[in-house]
Design an enzyme around this catalytic site. Structure first.
Site, PDB file in Angstrom:
ATOM      1  N   MET A  97      -9.435   8.610   8.897  1.00 50.49           N
ATOM      2  CA  MET A  97      -9.861   9.124   7.576  1.00 50.49           C
ATOM      3  C   MET A  97     -10.986  10.152   7.721  1.00 50.49           C
ATOM      4  O   MET A  97     -11.927  10.169   6.934  1.00 50.49           O
ATOM      5  CB  MET A  97     -10.306   7.961   6.670  1.00 50.49           C
ATOM      6  CG  MET A  97      -9.216   6.927   6.431  1.00 50.49           C
ATOM      7  SD  MET A  97      -9.802   5.418   5.631  1.00 50.49           S
ATOM      8  CE  MET A  97     -10.671   4.611   6.999  1.00 50.49           C
ATOM      9  N   ASP A 125       0.827  -1.205   0.000  1.00 46.28           N
ATOM     10  CA  ASP A 125       0.000   0.000   0.000  1.00 46.28           C
ATOM     11  C   ASP A 125       0.864   1.260   0.000  1.00 46.28           C
ATOM     12  O   ASP A 125       2.072   1.215   0.248  1.00 46.28           O
ATOM     13  CB  ASP A 125      -0.915   0.017   1.228  1.00 46.28           C
ATOM     14  CG  ASP A 125      -2.091  -0.932   1.101  1.00 46.28           C
ATOM     15  OD1 ASP A 125      -2.371  -1.373  -0.026  1.00 46.28           O
ATOM     16  OD2 ASP A 125      -2.727  -1.235   2.132  1.00 46.28           O
ATOM     17  N   LYS A 151      -3.570   3.475  -2.737  1.00 43.94           N
ATOM     18  CA  LYS A 151      -4.745   4.292  -3.023  1.00 43.94           C
ATOM     19  C   LYS A 151      -4.604   5.642  -2.334  1.00 43.94           C
ATOM     20  O   LYS A 151      -3.948   5.766  -1.295  1.00 43.94           O
ATOM     21  CB  LYS A 151      -6.029   3.638  -2.505  1.00 43.94           C
ATOM     22  CG  LYS A 151      -6.328   2.237  -2.997  1.00 43.94           C
ATOM     23  CD  LYS A 151      -7.676   1.781  -2.456  1.00 43.94           C
ATOM     24  CE  LYS A 151      -8.015   0.352  -2.854  1.00 43.94           C
ATOM     25  NZ  LYS A 151      -7.298  -0.631  -2.042  1.00 43.94           N
TER      26      LYS A 151
END
Length: 265
Positions: A173, A37, A59
């Protein structure tokens, strides 16, 4: 059919490479393929064998060059080729890491898999700032919550249940939705002066911190320049940060050494 390889989901931790587990380090250094990642530290990626194949599936918000379904199939494909795969994920694979989606697909395909836990961002931020997530008399429980919804849907949470002054809330997030989070928690009874600590890039050399309160978090974040990833620690324990910072400044002024004891001329 030839040998089927294994896939191990490995937690890379919150950023500091020294927080990687010994088991994780061993598996990374012996992998045939590493699928990693975006937030995995460069020092950890440097542990991958030269002969191993590296697959970047990182991402960003609103930018998913390799969709999750495709990542699942990448893992299956390499394993069916007989290769041992490390799926290297920031933090812990099973805490907002979509690890269960990957293991479900592996199980469906008959691919053997294992999971190696990692230190998640909440724990890393707690340790690096010195702010506990629970504390006798301040917080009896802690809850980890995602501040991001699938396909940018409305953030629909049990706000009444979350607005408990004796619970520490850690939002992952949540940078883009912090105004909604703040408004909803206050609307459901959490006091406006509830302490909040925002931590960016926790445990790394780029770590940034912002100490504020619930009714000012959006305004203060706008001028703070904290870059993602950011987590928000909301609750009474976050109010300990100023006291701990004052103690750290006092200790430094007194000339205390990193070795544990104070040095006196």
């Amino acid at each position: 059919m030839g040998r089927v390889g294994t896939v191990t989901l490995v937690g890379a931790g919150p950023g500091d490479p020294e927080l990687l587990t010994l088991k994780a380090a061993r598996l990374i250094s012996s992998a045939d393929v590493v699928v990693f990642d975006r937030l995995v530290a460069p020092e950890i990626l440097a542990m991958i064998p030269v002969a191993a194949e590296r697959v970047n599936v990182g991402k960003r918000t609103h930018h998913h060059p390799v969709p999750q379904d495709e990542i699942n199939e990448i893992l299956v494909r390499y394993a069916l080729e007989g290769r041992d795969v490390v799926r290297l994920k920031g933090g812990d694979p099973f805490i907002f890491g979509r690890g269960c989606e990957e293991t479900a697909r592996l199980a469906e395909a008959g691919v053997p898999f294992a999971v190696v836990p990692g230190i998640t961002a909440a724990q890393g931020a707690s340790a690096s700032t010195g702010v506990p997530l629970t504390h006798r008399g301040l917080a009896r429980s802690v809850r980890y919550i995602t501040g991001h919804c699938k396909a940018d849907e409305m953030l629909d949470l049990d706000w009444a249940g979350l607005a408990d002054p004796e619970t520490t809330l850690v939002f992952y997030m949540g940078k883009a939705t912090i105004r909604l989070i703040s408004d909803k928690l206050q609307e459901h009874g959490l006091p406006a002066d509830t302490p909040v600590m925002a931590v960016a890039s926790a445990t790394t050399t780029e770590e940034q911190r912002l100490s504020t309160r619930l009714d000012r978090i959006e305004e203060d974040m706008a001028g703070a320049g904290l870059e993602s990833p950011v987590i928000f620690i909301i609750g009474k324990v976050a109010g300990l940060s100023d006291r701990l910072m004052q103690a750290a400044v006092l200790t430094e002024a007194q000339g205390c050494c990193a070795g544990g004891g104070c040095c006196h001329a």
